[in-house]
Design a protein around this motif. Structure first.
Motif, PDB file in Angstrom:
ATOM      1  N   ARG A 219       0.813  -1.217   0.060  1.00  0.00           N
ATOM      2  CA  ARG A 219      -0.119   0.112  -0.013  1.00  0.00           C
ATOM      3  C   ARG A 219       0.882   1.369   0.076  1.00  0.00           C
ATOM      4  O   ARG A 219       0.641   2.214  -0.777  1.00  0.00           O
ATOM      5  CB  ARG A 219      -0.966   0.010   1.149  1.00  0.00           C
ATOM      6  N   ALA A 220       1.737   1.346   0.809  1.00  0.00           N
ATOM      7  CA  ALA A 220       2.859   2.462   0.970  1.00  0.00           C
ATOM      8  C   ALA A 220       3.491   2.665  -0.508  1.00  0.00           C
ATOM      9  O   ALA A 220       3.654   3.663  -0.946  1.00  0.00           O
ATOM     10  CB  ALA A 220       3.645   2.379   2.225  1.00  0.00           C
ATOM     11  N   ARG A 221       3.870   1.534  -1.068  1.00  0.00           N
ATOM     12  CA  ARG A 221       4.650   1.757  -2.241  1.00  0.00           C
ATOM     13  C   ARG A 221       3.551   2.295  -3.402  1.00  0.00           C
ATOM     14  O   ARG A 221       4.051   3.188  -4.117  1.00  0.00           O
ATOM     15  CB  ARG A 221       4.987   0.285  -2.556  1.00  0.00           C
ATOM     16  N   ALA A 222       2.544   1.631  -3.485  1.00  0.00           N
ATOM     17  CA  ALA A 222       1.326   2.087  -4.407  1.00  0.00           C
ATOM     18  C   ALA A 222       1.191   3.558  -4.340  1.00  0.00           C
ATOM     19  O   ALA A 222       1.082   4.330  -5.347  1.00  0.00           O
ATOM     20  CB  ALA A 222       0.140   1.347  -4.318  1.00  0.00           C
ATOM     21  N   ARG A 223       0.970   3.961  -2.915  1.00  0.00           N
ATOM     22  CA  ARG A 223       0.951   5.362  -2.641  1.00  0.00           C
ATOM     23  C   ARG A 223       2.132   6.276  -3.316  1.00  0.00           C
ATOM     24  O   ARG A 223       1.757   7.344  -3.692  1.00  0.00           O
ATOM     25  CB  ARG A 223       0.512   5.529  -1.245  1.00  0.00           C
ATOM     26  N   ARG A 224       3.170   5.985  -3.042  1.00  0.00           N
ATOM     27  CA  ARG A 224       4.417   6.617  -3.799  1.00  0.00           C
ATOM     28  C   ARG A 224       4.262   6.893  -5.232  1.00  0.00           C
ATOM     29  O   ARG A 224       4.507   7.915  -5.708  1.00  0.00           O
ATOM     30  CB  ARG A 224       5.699   5.986  -3.124  1.00  0.00           C
ATOM     31  N   ILE A 225       3.762   5.661  -5.612  1.00  0.00           N
ATOM     32  CA  ILE A 225       3.630   5.562  -7.276  1.00  0.00           C
ATOM     33  C   ILE A 225       2.812   6.567  -7.795  1.00  0.00           C
ATOM     34  O   ILE A 225       2.792   7.235  -8.665  1.00  0.00           O
ATOM     35  CB  ILE A 225       3.647   4.059  -7.586  1.00  0.00           C
ATOM     36  N   ALA A 226       1.646   6.508  -7.077  1.00  0.00           N
ATOM     37  CA  ALA A 226       0.462   7.270  -7.465  1.00  0.00           C
ATOM     38  C   ALA A 226       0.808   8.958  -7.213  1.00  0.00           C
ATOM     39  O   ALA A 226       0.365   9.755  -7.906  1.00  0.00           O
ATOM     40  CB  ALA A 226      -0.917   6.951  -6.310  1.00  0.00           C
ATOM     41  N   SER A 227       1.471   9.142  -6.172  1.00  0.00           N
ATOM     42  CA  SER A 227       2.056  10.399  -5.773  1.00  0.00           C
ATOM     43  C   SER A 227       2.790  11.015  -7.051  1.00  0.00           C
ATOM     44  O   SER A 227       2.481  11.993  -7.536  1.00  0.00           O
ATOM     45  CB  SER A 227       2.558  10.585  -4.461  1.00  0.00           C
ATOM     46  N   VAL A 228       3.829  10.103  -7.307  1.00  0.00           N
ATOM     47  CA  VAL A 228       4.757  10.611  -8.351  1.00  0.00           C
ATOM     48  C   VAL A 228       4.154  10.750  -9.530  1.00  0.00           C
ATOM     49  O   VAL A 228       4.235  11.688 -10.505  1.00  0.00           O
ATOM     50  CB  VAL A 228       6.058   9.842  -8.431  1.00  0.00           C
ATOM     51  N   GLY A 229       3.448   9.457  -9.860  1.00  0.00           N
ATOM     52  CA  GLY A 229       2.589   9.476 -11.150  1.00  0.00           C
ATOM     53  C   GLY A 229       1.654  10.407 -11.475  1.00  0.00           C
ATOM     54  O   GLY A 229       1.493  10.987 -12.566  1.00  0.00           O
TER      55      GLY A 229
END
Length: 397
Positions: free
Chosen positions: A142-152
């Motif tokens: 979940r944390a990794r996906a949030r970082r990806i969503a933030s940058v993306g």
């Protein structure tokens, strides 16, 4: 400041011709205000050295940017530039990746941190350990996906925004619309010039209003409202990022038979008129203010008082505000600046602070509805939404 520019027809750019008059007007106003301060004390219209230098820096930037930025963006223009397809592909790819990451976050639910049995209690069982590992793995995903969503999300907004604004600018030039005009050419006489000036004023009203009601356009325009002083130097505090906005094209006038050079002349007339209304030195003008914009009307426009927000968008004529419900007369003493002032004279910070805040909001967003709202809806919505989210995180009192 720059070499004297000419339009395609060979006519002088009035805004450049007027540069000596800008400085002459500011000098006269400065001397008058300094003399008056002996009797009335300091006022918001006074010149402050650092504030004035910031305004002059942005004025120079606003002259240089149109000569530099379009050349830098031309290769990125979809359908015309060398990298146009690439930037569209990056924008679509970033949007797709962000959407997938959003789904991962949504399906993983809220992070869970179950307590580990310890102390004097029984040791955790094999099933307990297996559950702890599963939960920890889900939280990591979940944390990794949030970082990806933030940058993306930020990457998609930036590249998508550049693709849209450059494509729009290249397809709505005055010359292009002149070639596809709907009415015969009106010539270049006084009547055509008057129609061009009135038409520019009408289009300007809607573009100026859009700049206050949509945040990505406010990010372009906010520099003009950033000073807590109000004098003729404020008029020079112009945007440098207009190429990153999408406006109703002034070239629309060309569809109705107004020549591109007259459109450019109308631009100069409108901008020259706007210079003198940035002052506290001139009071009310009486009956002409029923039709014309004035220092009093424009002081309202620059006010951060709640009743003055997003009012009086006109350039030469105030009738558009009266017709479309955005007029407000000057009453309460005007407080200049932003609803939340940035307290800096750094021109770079003044030019970019709203973009930085907007992209931070996009990075924190949890879905496309929220991301696009932070970009497209008004700056007031963003402030209210952040407050609502902060209240939700704190929970009930």
């Amino acid at each position: 400041m720059s070499s004297m520019r000419r339009s395609g027809s060979g006519s002088l750019d009035l805004t450049v011709v007027a540069v000596p008059f800008y400085f002459g007007g500011m000098a006269i106003e400065y001397l008058w205000l300094r003399h008056r301060s002996i009797d009335v004390g300091p006022r918001a219209g006074d010149y402050e050295r650092r504030d004035t230098l910031a305004s002059l820096a942005m004025g120079v930037g606003s002259l240089v940017a149109p000569m530099v930025v379009p050349k830098l963006l031309r290769p990125l223009t979809p359908g015309r530039g060398r990298y146009g397809k690439a930037i569209v592909a990056v924008a679509l790819g970033a949007a797709a990746l962000t959407t997938v990451a959003d789904l991962v976050v949504q399906r993983s639910g809220d992070p869970i941190h179950p307590p580990v049995t310890g102390g004097d209690g029984p040791p955790p069982s094999t099933d307990d350990l297996r559950d702890l590992v599963a939960v920890a793995g889900r939280d990591v995903r979940r944390a990794r996906a949030r970082r990806i969503a933030s940058v993306g999300g930020v990457a998609a907004v930036i590249t998508g925004g550049v693709a849209v604004t450059t494509a729009w600018a290249s397809s709505t030039t005055a010359e292009r619309m002149w070639r596809h005009r709907l009415l015969p050419a009106l010539g270049r006489g006084p009547l055509a010039a008057a129609l061009a000036t009135a038409g520019w004023d009408f289009v300007y009203y809607w573009n100026h209003r859009l700049m206050h009601e949509s945040r990505y356009m406010w990010a372009v325009h906010v520099v003009h409202h950033s000073s807590e002083h109000y004098n003729l130097s404020t008029a020079l505090r112009q945007p440098v990022a207009e190429a990153l906005g999408t406006t109703l094209p002034y070239g629309l006038l060309c569809l109705f038979g107004i020549a591109p050079e007259l459109v450019m002349t109308a631009r100069g007339v409108n901008l020259l008129y706007q210079f003198w209304i940035h002052t506290e030195t001139v009071g009310r003008l009486g009956p002409p203010e029923a039709v014309l914009n004035s220092p009093s009307h424009h002081r309202v426009h620059h006010g951060s008082n709640s009743q003055y927000l997003d009012r009086n968008h006109g350039s030469i004529l105030i009738i558009w505000d009266r017709m479309f419900g955005t007029f407000e007369p000057e009453g309460q003493r005007v407080e200049y600046g932003l609803t939340k002032n940035i307290d800096t004279f750094n021109a770079g910070r003044i030019m970019t602070h709203e973009y930085a805040d907007m992209l931070r909001d996009v990075a924190r967003s949890t879905g496309w509805g929220e991301r696009l709202s932070y970009v497209l809806r008004g700056p007031g919505w963003a402030t209210r939404h952040r407050a609502e989210m902060a209240g939700a995180e704190l929970g009930p009192a």
